[in-house]
Write a protein that holds these residues in place. Structure first.
Motif, PDB file in Angstrom:
ATOM      1  N   UNK A 153      56.610  53.450  39.038  1.00  0.00           N
ATOM      2  CA  UNK A 153      55.242  53.180  38.593  1.00  0.00           C
ATOM      3  C   UNK A 153      54.295  53.173  39.779  1.00  0.00           C
ATOM      4  N   UNK A 154      53.024  53.373  39.495  1.00  0.00           N
ATOM      5  CA  UNK A 154      52.017  53.338  40.551  1.00  0.00           C
ATOM      6  C   UNK A 154      52.005  51.954  41.193  1.00  0.00           C
ATOM      7  N   UNK A 155      51.981  51.919  42.516  1.00  0.00           N
ATOM      8  CA  UNK A 155      52.015  50.655  43.246  1.00  0.00           C
ATOM      9  C   UNK A 155      50.854  49.736  42.954  1.00  0.00           C
ATOM     10  N   UNK A 156      49.742  50.284  42.493  1.00  0.00           N
ATOM     11  CA  UNK A 156      48.582  49.453  42.161  1.00  0.00           C
ATOM     12  C   UNK A 156      48.796  48.687  40.860  1.00  0.00           C
ATOM     13  N   UNK A 160      42.556  44.173  50.591  1.00  0.00           N
ATOM     14  CA  UNK A 160      42.237  45.099  49.501  1.00  0.00           C
ATOM     15  C   UNK A 160      41.634  46.374  50.068  1.00  0.00           C
ATOM     16  N   UNK A 161      41.854  47.484  49.389  1.00  0.00           N
ATOM     17  CA  UNK A 161      41.282  48.762  49.796  1.00  0.00           C
ATOM     18  C   UNK A 161      40.050  49.062  48.956  1.00  0.00           C
ATOM     19  N   UNK A 162      39.377  50.148  49.278  1.00  0.00           N
ATOM     20  CA  UNK A 162      38.176  50.548  48.557  1.00  0.00           C
ATOM     21  C   UNK A 162      38.419  50.867  47.095  1.00  0.00           C
ATOM     22  N   UNK A 163      39.650  51.258  46.743  1.00  0.00           N
ATOM     23  CA  UNK A 163      39.949  51.557  45.339  1.00  0.00           C
ATOM     24  C   UNK A 163      40.505  50.333  44.598  1.00  0.00           C
ATOM     25  N   UNK A 164      40.389  49.156  45.220  1.00  0.00           N
ATOM     26  CA  UNK A 164      40.778  47.870  44.645  1.00  0.00           C
ATOM     27  C   UNK A 164      42.282  47.706  44.505  1.00  0.00           C
ATOM     28  N   UNK A 165      43.062  48.463  45.284  1.00  0.00           N
ATOM     29  CA  UNK A 165      44.495  48.227  45.343  1.00  0.00           C
ATOM     30  C   UNK A 165      44.808  47.531  46.664  1.00  0.00           C
ATOM     31  N   UNK A 166      45.997  46.999  46.792  1.00  0.00           N
ATOM     32  CA  UNK A 166      46.364  46.272  48.003  1.00  0.00           C
ATOM     33  C   UNK A 166      46.669  47.229  49.154  1.00  0.00           C
ATOM     34  N   UNK A 167      46.386  46.763  50.349  1.00  0.00           N
ATOM     35  CA  UNK A 167      46.751  47.495  51.560  1.00  0.00           C
ATOM     36  C   UNK A 167      48.151  47.055  51.937  1.00  0.00           C
ATOM     37  N   UNK A 168      49.041  48.034  52.120  1.00  0.00           N
ATOM     38  CA  UNK A 168      50.433  47.748  52.424  1.00  0.00           C
ATOM     39  C   UNK A 168      50.785  48.202  53.831  1.00  0.00           C
ATOM     40  N   UNK A 169      51.580  47.411  54.506  1.00  0.00           N
ATOM     41  CA  UNK A 169      52.210  47.873  55.740  1.00  0.00           C
ATOM     42  C   UNK A 169      53.614  48.300  55.339  1.00  0.00           C
ATOM     43  N   UNK A 170      53.947  49.543  55.626  1.00  0.00           N
ATOM     44  CA  UNK A 170      55.219  50.126  55.206  1.00  0.00           C
ATOM     45  C   UNK A 170      56.030  50.573  56.414  1.00  0.00           C
ATOM     46  N   UNK A 171      57.336  50.640  56.220  1.00  0.00           N
ATOM     47  CA  UNK A 171      58.222  51.223  57.230  1.00  0.00           C
ATOM     48  C   UNK A 171      59.164  52.177  56.502  1.00  0.00           C
ATOM     49  N   UNK A 180      53.433  51.732  59.222  1.00  0.00           N
ATOM     50  CA  UNK A 180      52.130  52.366  59.005  1.00  0.00           C
ATOM     51  C   UNK A 180      51.517  51.742  57.764  1.00  0.00           C
ATOM     52  N   UNK A 181      50.289  52.120  57.465  1.00  0.00           N
ATOM     53  CA  UNK A 181      49.552  51.502  56.364  1.00  0.00           C
ATOM     54  C   UNK A 181      49.285  52.515  55.253  1.00  0.00           C
ATOM     55  N   UNK A 182      49.304  52.020  54.025  1.00  0.00           N
ATOM     56  CA  UNK A 182      48.989  52.847  52.858  1.00  0.00           C
ATOM     57  C   UNK A 182      48.405  51.951  51.773  1.00  0.00           C
ATOM     58  N   UNK A 183      47.553  52.526  50.954  1.00  0.00           N
ATOM     59  CA  UNK A 183      47.046  51.819  49.785  1.00  0.00           C
ATOM     60  C   UNK A 183      48.136  51.805  48.725  1.00  0.00           C
ATOM     61  N   UNK A 184      48.241  50.705  48.002  1.00  0.00           N
ATOM     62  CA  UNK A 184      49.244  50.604  46.939  1.00  0.00           C
ATOM     63  C   UNK A 184      49.060  51.698  45.896  1.00  0.00           C
ATOM     64  N   UNK A 185      47.834  52.150  45.706  1.00  0.00           N
ATOM     65  CA  UNK A 185      47.571  53.204  44.727  1.00  0.00           C
ATOM     66  C   UNK A 185      48.134  54.556  45.160  1.00  0.00           C
ATOM     67  N   UNK A 186      48.557  54.679  46.405  1.00  0.00           N
ATOM     68  CA  UNK A 186      49.101  55.936  46.923  1.00  0.00           C
ATOM     69  C   UNK A 186      50.614  55.926  47.026  1.00  0.00           C
TER      70      UNK A 186
END
Length: 89
Positions: free
Chosen positions: A27-30, A55-66, A75-81
């Motif tokens: 499912x979409x992370x957002x 929070x990101x501009x698209x209102x999803x959470x900012x994630x730090x991922x490995x 690195x960083x990614x929006x949950x919506x991505x």
């Protein structure tokens, strides 16, 4: 002097999203509450959530991922991505 654009270095929008059709049941992370330790799929492959930040501009959470690769740096990614693992995974 001619004006040069850095347009060739820009990331295309299609490169930022994971194709959900390639990951049935994910499912979409957002749409879910992700937490550190959760597994997601991003454009570079499987990754672990290290931190959930603001929070990101698209209102999803900012994630730090490995990435699930030895020696990978976070690195960083929006949950919506990203796509989140199904509950039974």
């Amino acid at each position: 002097m001619a004006g040069y654009s850095n347009g060739n270095r820009r990331v295309r929008d299609v490169q930022l999203h994971v194709d959900a059709d390639l990951h049935p049941g994910w499912v979409n992370g957002a749409d879910v509450a992700l937490a550190p330790g959760d597994i997601v799929v991003c454009t570079d492959g499987r990754a672990e959530v290290v931190k959930v930040l603001g929070w990101t501009g698209d209102r999803s959470r900012l994630l730090e991922l490995r990435l699930d690769v030895p020696g990978a740096k976070p690195f960083f990614a929006a949950a919506s991505n990203v796509l989140a693992a199904p509950a039974n995974a």
